[in-house]
Design a protein around this motif. Sequence first.
Motif, mmCIF file in Angstrom:
data_model
loop_
_atom_site.group_PDB
_atom_site.id
_atom_site.type_symbol
_atom_site.label_atom_id
_atom_site.label_comp_id
_atom_site.label_asym_id
_atom_site.label_seq_id
_atom_site.Cartn_x
_atom_site.Cartn_y
_atom_site.Cartn_z
ATOM 1 N N HIS A 8 -6.505 2.311 4.134
ATOM 2 C CA HIS A 8 -6.736 2.034 2.714
ATOM 3 C C HIS A 8 -6.552 0.534 2.478
ATOM 4 C CE1 HIS A 8 -6.379 6.366 1.574
ATOM 5 N NE2 HIS A 8 -5.563 6.390 2.620
ATOM 6 N N ILE A 43 1.911 -0.050 -4.974
ATOM 7 C CA ILE A 43 2.595 0.840 -4.041
ATOM 8 C C ILE A 43 3.680 0.080 -3.282
ATOM 9 C CG2 ILE A 43 0.663 2.439 -3.733
ATOM 10 C CD1 ILE A 43 -0.052 0.905 -1.159
ATOM 11 N N SER A 100 -1.666 2.848 5.576
ATOM 12 C CA SER A 100 -1.900 4.279 5.825
ATOM 13 C C SER A 100 -0.909 5.087 5.001
ATOM 14 C CB SER A 100 -1.762 4.606 7.310
ATOM 15 O OG SER A 100 -0.471 4.240 7.782
ATOM 16 N N TYR A 101 -1.313 6.313 4.640
ATOM 17 C CA TYR A 101 -0.491 7.174 3.781
ATOM 18 C C TYR A 101 0.174 8.260 4.621
ATOM 19 C CZ TYR A 101 0.879 10.279 -0.019
ATOM 20 O OH TYR A 101 1.600 11.068 -0.885
ATOM 21 N N ASP A 135 2.630 11.570 3.903
ATOM 22 C CA ASP A 135 3.319 12.445 2.948
ATOM 23 C C ASP A 135 4.350 13.285 3.692
ATOM 24 O OD1 ASP A 135 4.108 13.772 0.726
ATOM 25 O OD2 ASP A 135 2.312 15.015 0.529
ATOM 26 N N LYS A 188 5.922 6.131 1.266
ATOM 27 C CA LYS A 188 4.800 6.951 1.731
ATOM 28 C C LYS A 188 3.705 6.123 2.408
ATOM 29 C CE LYS A 188 6.564 10.740 -0.015
ATOM 30 N NZ LYS A 188 7.118 11.778 0.869
ATOM 31 N N TRP A 189 3.832 4.804 2.325
ATOM 32 C CA TRP A 189 2.783 3.934 2.855
ATOM 33 C C TRP A 189 3.330 3.057 3.983
ATOM 34 C CZ3 TRP A 189 -2.102 4.611 0.946
ATOM 35 C CH2 TRP A 189 -2.212 5.301 -0.262
#
Length: 236
Positions: free
Chosen positions: A10, A34, A57-58, A60, A67-68
């Motif tokens: 992202h 973020i 990148s994410y 979860d 989260k990133w």
Amino acid sequence: MFLPNNRKMHPSSFIERKNRFILRCQLTETKQEITVHLQDPGRLKELLIPNNTIYVSYHDQPHRKTKWTAEMITKPDSDMLISLRSTLPNQLMKHALQNKALSDFNHLDYKKQEFTYGGSRWDFLLQGENKPYLLEVKSVTLEKNRIGYFPDAPTKRGAKHVEELTSIREQDIYQTGILFVCQREDIKSVQPADWIDPAFAHVLHKAKEAGVDVRARSCKVALNGITLGEQIPVQI
């Protein structure tokens, strides 16, 4: 040797570095701000410039505070990518050593990753025809005039590792080596950053004099993975 990246990337814009391991960025697509985990503890002053593009990148996962994760960053005023994952060189080298993709290490057999000897844990244990071989891998991201420099910040731990490798080599039980992996493609040689950490530069020079192998490799970084490049000289 190519190590694929299976994470979705992202694009985001860098806002600020809150501490050594936390960045604040803004996602390009949604404009959401973020909190991003940064693996690389180096200073990265020439890369972490406001509005520079960082690919994240994410993740979860319940145990994660953020989260990133910062994956790669663009060289300012360029579309060239530089990896920000300090663990990536070890992953790349593991695959390369197992598959004998490094011409300068083809005479050695891969035995183990994270091998403990002499009170320290070494990145790789290899086996030569006569002696075992301890290999330590160092990530290089700092570049000036196509020269890569290490370290990017003072590293007492790094200097201690080099001193121990020198001592082990002098005992003549193990062969020892240091491999600088440049996580960018524009570096043509590597030098110790003596203005940042003169102690590290000194012990590296002593290590080479004592017979410790000191080598370097370039890499090409892309959104879909990292490719091992050519062997480049280390000037000490």
